[in-house]
Design a protein around this motif. Structure first.
Motif, PDB file in Angstrom:
ATOM      1  N   LEU A 237       0.562  -1.191  -0.058  1.00 25.03           N
ATOM      2  CA  LEU A 237       0.037   0.224  -0.312  1.00 25.03           C
ATOM      3  C   LEU A 237       0.595   0.938   0.093  1.00 25.03           C
ATOM      4  CD1 LEU A 237      -2.849  -1.328   2.527  1.00 25.03           C
ATOM      5  CD2 LEU A 237      -3.602  -0.834  -0.064  1.00 25.03           C
ATOM      6  N   THR A 238       2.041   0.831   0.927  1.00 29.57           N
ATOM      7  CA  THR A 238       3.026   2.540   0.480  1.00 29.57           C
ATOM      8  C   THR A 238       3.163   2.250  -0.771  1.00 29.57           C
ATOM      9  OG1 THR A 238       3.485   1.684   2.844  1.00 29.57           O
ATOM     10  CG2 THR A 238       4.851   3.274   1.679  1.00 29.57           C
ATOM     11  N   ASP A 239       3.643   1.568  -1.366  1.00 27.30           N
ATOM     12  CA  ASP A 239       4.459   1.749  -3.023  1.00 27.30           C
ATOM     13  C   ASP A 239       3.689   2.212  -3.888  1.00 27.30           C
ATOM     14  OD1 ASP A 239       6.825  -0.314  -1.922  1.00 27.30           O
ATOM     15  OD2 ASP A 239       6.132  -1.147  -3.033  1.00 27.30           O
ATOM     16  N   ASN A 308      -8.412  14.690  -8.293  1.00 28.47           N
ATOM     17  CA  ASN A 308      -7.836  13.041  -8.555  1.00 28.47           C
ATOM     18  C   ASN A 308      -7.574  12.533  -7.899  1.00 28.47           C
ATOM     19  OD1 ASN A 308      -6.687  14.180 -10.422  1.00 28.47           O
ATOM     20  ND2 ASN A 308      -6.286  11.981 -11.741  1.00 28.47           N
ATOM     21  N   PHE A 309      -6.045  12.841  -7.597  1.00 29.44           N
ATOM     22  CA  PHE A 309      -4.719  12.401  -7.101  1.00 29.44           C
ATOM     23  C   PHE A 309      -4.814  11.991  -5.238  1.00 29.44           C
ATOM     24  CE2 PHE A 309      -2.518  13.564 -10.949  1.00 29.44           C
ATOM     25  CZ  PHE A 309      -2.497  12.909 -11.247  1.00 29.44           C
ATOM     26  N   SER A 310      -5.468  13.135  -5.058  1.00 28.23           N
ATOM     27  CA  SER A 310      -5.798  13.537  -3.541  1.00 28.23           C
ATOM     28  C   SER A 310      -7.154  12.505  -3.018  1.00 28.23           C
ATOM     29  CB  SER A 310      -6.642  15.125  -2.957  1.00 28.23           C
ATOM     30  OG  SER A 310      -6.991  14.900  -1.931  1.00 28.23           O
ATOM     31  N   GLY A 311      -7.735  12.150  -4.028  1.00 31.26           N
ATOM     32  CA  GLY A 311      -8.697  11.033  -3.819  1.00 31.26           C
ATOM     33  C   GLY A 311      -7.888   9.633  -3.591  1.00 31.26           C
ATOM     34  N   ILE A 312      -6.641   9.598  -4.038  1.00 34.96           N
ATOM     35  CA  ILE A 312      -5.867   7.767  -4.573  1.00 34.96           C
ATOM     36  C   ILE A 312      -5.680   7.833  -3.274  1.00 34.96           C
ATOM     37  CG2 ILE A 312      -4.720   6.997  -5.232  1.00 34.96           C
ATOM     38  CD1 ILE A 312      -5.319   8.264  -8.323  1.00 34.96           C
ATOM     39  N   VAL A 313      -4.575   9.241  -2.963  1.00 36.40           N
ATOM     40  CA  VAL A 313      -3.842   8.995  -1.960  1.00 36.40           C
ATOM     41  C   VAL A 313      -4.828   8.383  -0.574  1.00 36.40           C
ATOM     42  CG1 VAL A 313      -2.188  10.225  -0.360  1.00 36.40           C
ATOM     43  CG2 VAL A 313      -2.267  10.597  -2.790  1.00 36.40           C
ATOM     44  N   ASN A 314      -5.883   9.576  -0.364  1.00 34.75           N
ATOM     45  CA  ASN A 314      -6.009   9.389   0.966  1.00 34.75           C
ATOM     46  C   ASN A 314      -7.283   7.633   0.912  1.00 34.75           C
ATOM     47  OD1 ASN A 314      -6.386  12.062   1.466  1.00 34.75           O
ATOM     48  ND2 ASN A 314      -8.005  12.726   0.390  1.00 34.75           N
ATOM     49  N   HIS A 315      -7.782   7.334   0.385  1.00 34.65           N
ATOM     50  CA  HIS A 315      -7.931   5.503  -0.047  1.00 34.65           C
ATOM     51  C   HIS A 315      -7.023   4.829   0.219  1.00 34.65           C
ATOM     52  CE1 HIS A 315      -9.920   2.418  -1.934  1.00 34.65           C
ATOM     53  NE2 HIS A 315      -9.441   2.052  -2.319  1.00 34.65           N
ATOM     54  N   TYR A 316      -5.396   5.013  -0.127  1.00 30.22           N
ATOM     55  CA  TYR A 316      -4.431   4.150   0.593  1.00 30.22           C
ATOM     56  C   TYR A 316      -4.516   4.299   1.463  1.00 30.22           C
ATOM     57  CZ  TYR A 316      -3.131   2.674  -4.026  1.00 30.22           C
ATOM     58  OH  TYR A 316      -3.334   2.775  -5.916  1.00 30.22           O
ATOM     59  N   ALA A 317      -4.603   5.438   2.260  1.00 26.14           N
ATOM     60  CA  ALA A 317      -4.317   6.023   3.767  1.00 26.14           C
ATOM     61  C   ALA A 317      -5.430   5.302   4.479  1.00 26.14           C
ATOM     62  CB  ALA A 317      -4.344   7.700   3.442  1.00 26.14           C
ATOM     63  N   ALA A 318      -6.639   4.787   4.321  1.00 28.40           N
ATOM     64  CA  ALA A 318      -7.598   4.984   4.546  1.00 28.40           C
ATOM     65  C   ALA A 318      -7.724   2.959   4.612  1.00 28.40           C
ATOM     66  CB  ALA A 318      -9.209   5.166   3.957  1.00 28.40           C
ATOM     67  N   LEU A 319      -6.916   2.298   4.087  1.00 26.88           N
ATOM     68  CA  LEU A 319      -7.049   0.954   3.954  1.00 26.88           C
ATOM     69  C   LEU A 319      -5.706   0.714   4.842  1.00 26.88           C
ATOM     70  CD1 LEU A 319      -6.818   0.425  -0.625  1.00 26.88           C
ATOM     71  CD2 LEU A 319      -8.730  -0.391   1.144  1.00 26.88           C
ATOM     72  N   VAL A 320      -4.830   1.687   4.404  1.00 30.89           N
ATOM     73  CA  VAL A 320      -3.655   1.527   5.953  1.00 30.89           C
ATOM     74  C   VAL A 320      -3.984   1.748   7.193  1.00 30.89           C
ATOM     75  CG1 VAL A 320      -1.491   2.534   6.523  1.00 30.89           C
ATOM     76  CG2 VAL A 320      -1.891   2.471   4.518  1.00 30.89           C
ATOM     77  N   SER A 321      -4.726   2.670   7.064  1.00 29.22           N
ATOM     78  CA  SER A 321      -5.787   2.496   9.038  1.00 29.22           C
ATOM     79  C   SER A 321      -6.448   1.311   8.580  1.00 29.22           C
ATOM     80  CB  SER A 321      -6.259   3.744   8.819  1.00 29.22           C
ATOM     81  OG  SER A 321      -7.080   3.494  10.009  1.00 29.22           O
ATOM     82  N   GLY A 322      -7.042   0.898   7.698  1.00 32.62           N
ATOM     83  CA  GLY A 322      -8.195  -0.443   8.305  1.00 32.62           C
ATOM     84  C   GLY A 322      -7.022  -2.033   8.169  1.00 32.62           C
ATOM     85  N   VAL A 323      -5.737  -1.453   8.244  1.00 28.78           N
ATOM     86  CA  VAL A 323      -4.733  -2.590   7.979  1.00 28.78           C
ATOM     87  C   VAL A 323      -4.393  -2.626   9.518  1.00 28.78           C
ATOM     88  CG1 VAL A 323      -2.811  -4.536   7.343  1.00 28.78           C
ATOM     89  CG2 VAL A 323      -4.884  -2.916   5.428  1.00 28.78           C
ATOM     90  N   THR A 324      -3.557  -1.712   9.664  1.00 25.08           N
ATOM     91  CA  THR A 324      -2.763  -1.395  10.826  1.00 25.08           C
ATOM     92  C   THR A 324      -3.628  -1.118  12.195  1.00 25.08           C
ATOM     93  OG1 THR A 324      -2.878   0.894  10.607  1.00 25.08           O
ATOM     94  CG2 THR A 324      -1.542  -0.987   9.767  1.00 25.08           C
ATOM     95  N   GLY A 325      -4.909  -0.641  12.149  1.00 28.17           N
ATOM     96  CA  GLY A 325      -5.777   0.393  13.092  1.00 28.17           C
ATOM     97  C   GLY A 325      -5.106   1.073  13.734  1.00 28.17           C
ATOM     98  N   LEU A 326      -4.168   2.037  12.367  1.00 32.19           N
ATOM     99  CA  LEU A 326      -3.870   4.095  12.788  1.00 32.19           C
ATOM    100  C   LEU A 326      -4.785   4.338  12.523  1.00 32.19           C
ATOM    101  CD1 LEU A 326      -0.197   4.086  11.650  1.00 32.19           C
ATOM    102  CD2 LEU A 326      -0.945   4.546  13.522  1.00 32.19           C
ATOM    103  N   PRO A 327      -5.456   5.163  13.524  1.00 34.17           N
ATOM    104  CA  PRO A 327      -6.161   6.394  13.295  1.00 34.17           C
ATOM    105  C   PRO A 327      -5.983   6.769  12.192  1.00 34.17           C
ATOM    106  CG  PRO A 327      -5.923   6.554  15.912  1.00 34.17           C
ATOM    107  CD  PRO A 327      -4.854   5.729  15.042  1.00 34.17           C
ATOM    108  N   MET A 328      -6.440   8.197  11.248  1.00 30.39           N
ATOM    109  CA  MET A 328      -6.714   8.492   9.796  1.00 30.39           C
ATOM    110  C   MET A 328      -5.852   9.738  10.346  1.00 30.39           C
ATOM    111  SD  MET A 328      -7.586   6.736   7.563  1.00 30.39           S
ATOM    112  CE  MET A 328      -7.949   7.860   6.028  1.00 30.39           C
TER     113      MET A 328
END
Length: 468
Positions: A237-239, A308-328
């Protein structure tokens, strides 16, 4: 005595494990520091655009968020109600207040670290001083030496039956000389690399019966006892986020401003003042103000919408939050209103649980290390050490007012004594002892409290007199 064939084979096997770990750790460390390169992303970018590469350090943010909440505060033996002062003295004599934090960070980053226990040596420098340098005071020879080691230099081999180390080795270089230390259940062997061969320098026949090395692992599994990095599941997801941000950087340079187009231009229009032809990129990013052809036309296109780039990055951030449990908010996503104390606790519930699970793994390591340390110091195994308990600071975000309010209510309800409330509030053993002494002195000097303490005894005597 020279190494036996079995010891040579074992040493080579452990060296291969160290080299393999060091290779994996190099990549993990790059992700932790936010320094992974574009080749590791699998993204084909022309060399001219390498400067636009943008990396997100979410793996490092995740590891730091966990490591910051892991703090060991003491050890309790089964027949004691306070932390054991002698075990804590061993801990602090080895500078483990700081060194343990390094071990925890290493285990979370790379999946494993190691704790090595040895005999005290009067010639060995004491723990690092508070100023950051080595303390010149000699170490107490009766205090066992406990150090933490990296998986870049050390590896262990576990018994398939007991899951305990049956051998360990450390490899390091000092002044261009390669050294190794081989740890066995009944001996520790020091070696040097000479003429492409390991040569024994010294051997200590300690007859402990156990290897004085204890692994500290993160997320160990039945099929993977050596643990795994906390960052493993979010690397892809970071990549992906790095690709999106890199594309956003290129698009910002090329499309964020209205683009120009030219129709009917001549080659001579794209030369500098000295007659040199401009490169394609210089012509593309430069400005064309005048053309020789009177029929040529210059126009512009509207700037591209880059949201659209902002939306994509925010989407990946939400996925990382879901995997790790880190608050947004840990991932740079601002919230509308600041969270309340209860909201913070709920938001960090998964993060707290992960830290508590790491506590369970780490306490087994530190308790085993202390058990071996006491055995080295006393010469016999202390059966009480099998029931040693490790005290950890709460993994929740500290809110002083909330903790104080809870402590007051528990003490007033006679659920907890004051001493236990001090411990729940995070006071150190030394601080709790000082508070107890101050409270006892205050009570002794207060006549009202003396009368209050005497009342129950006087009432009991009166009841006995009436009954008699």
């Amino acid at each position: 005595m020279p190494l036996s064939n079995d010891e040579k084979i074992l040493l080579n096997r452990l060296q291969i494990k160290v080299r393999r770990s060091a290779l994996q750790n190099r990549l993990l460390d790059a992700y932790y520091e936010g320094e992974q390169r574009v080749e590791q992303l699998g993204l084909a970018i022309p060399p001219e655009l390498r400067r636009f590469l943008t990396i997100v350090a979410w793996p490092g943010t995740y590891v730091d968020a966990l490591a910051e909440r892991v703090t060991l505060e003491g050890f309790e033996l089964p027949d004691e109600t306070e932390t054991d002062e002698d075990l804590w003295r061993i801990w602090q004599a080895n500078g483990l207040d700081r060194e343990s934090k390094l071990a925890h960070l290493e285990a979370l980053k790379f999946g494993r670290a190691f704790v090595v226990v040895g005999a005290g040596d009067g010639d060995t420098p004491d723990a690092p001083s508070a100023e950051g340098g080595d303390d010149d005071r000699p170490r107490d020879a009766a205090t066992p030496l406990i150090t933490v080691e990296s998986s870049n230099e050390m590896a262990v081999e576990l018994s398939p039956r007991t899951r305990q180390p049956i051998a360990a080795a450390k490899f390091y270089t000092d002044e261009s000389v390669a050294h190794a230390t081989l740890y066995l259940p009944d001996a520790t062997i020091w070696l040097e690399r000479r003429n492409a061969t390991w040569v024994e320098v010294d051997r200590d026949e300690h007859d402990l019966g156990v290897v004085p090395v204890v692994p500290l692992t993160n997320r160990a599994q039945l099929s993977r006892r050596d643990g795994r990095s906390a960052m493993t599941r979010i690397i892809s997801l970071t990549d992906a986020a790095a690709r999106a941000l890199t594309n956003a950087q290129v698009a910002t340079e090329a499309l964020a401003v209205p683009q120009r187009y030219v129709v009917g231009a001549q080659p001579d229009d794209f030369k500098d003042k000295d007659g040199n032809v401009l490169t394609a990129w210089e012509a593309y990013f430069g400005a064309v103000w005048a053309l020789k052809n009177p029929d040529a036309k210059i126009g512009s296109l509207s700037a591209a919408d880059l949201t659209n780039f902002s939306g994509i990055v925010n989407h990946y951030a939400a996925l990382v939050s879901g995997v790790t449990g880190l608050p947004m908010r840990y991932l740079g996503q601002a919230t509308t209103n600041p969270p309340s104390a209860e909201g913070i606790l709920a938001d960090e519930s998964r993060l707290i649980k992960q830290v508590e699970d790491f506590h369970t793994a780490a306490e087994a390591t530190w308790e085993r290390a202390q058990e071996i340390a006491v055995r080295i110091r006393d010469g016999v195994w202390d059966p009480r050490m099998k029931q040693l308990e490790t005290k950890w600071r709460s993994a929740a975000t500290p809110t002083r007012a909330q903790a104080s309010d809870s402590a007051v209510k528990l003490v007033q309800a006679d659920i907890l004594p004051v001493e236990a409330a001090w411990e729940d509030m995070g006071y150190s053993p030394a601080r709790r002892a000082k508070l107890k002494a101050l409270r006892d002195a205050e009570r002794a000097a207060d006549p009202v409290l003396e009368i209050a303490r005497a009342l129950p005894t006087q009432q009991a005597r009166a009841v006995d007199a009436v009954a008699g």
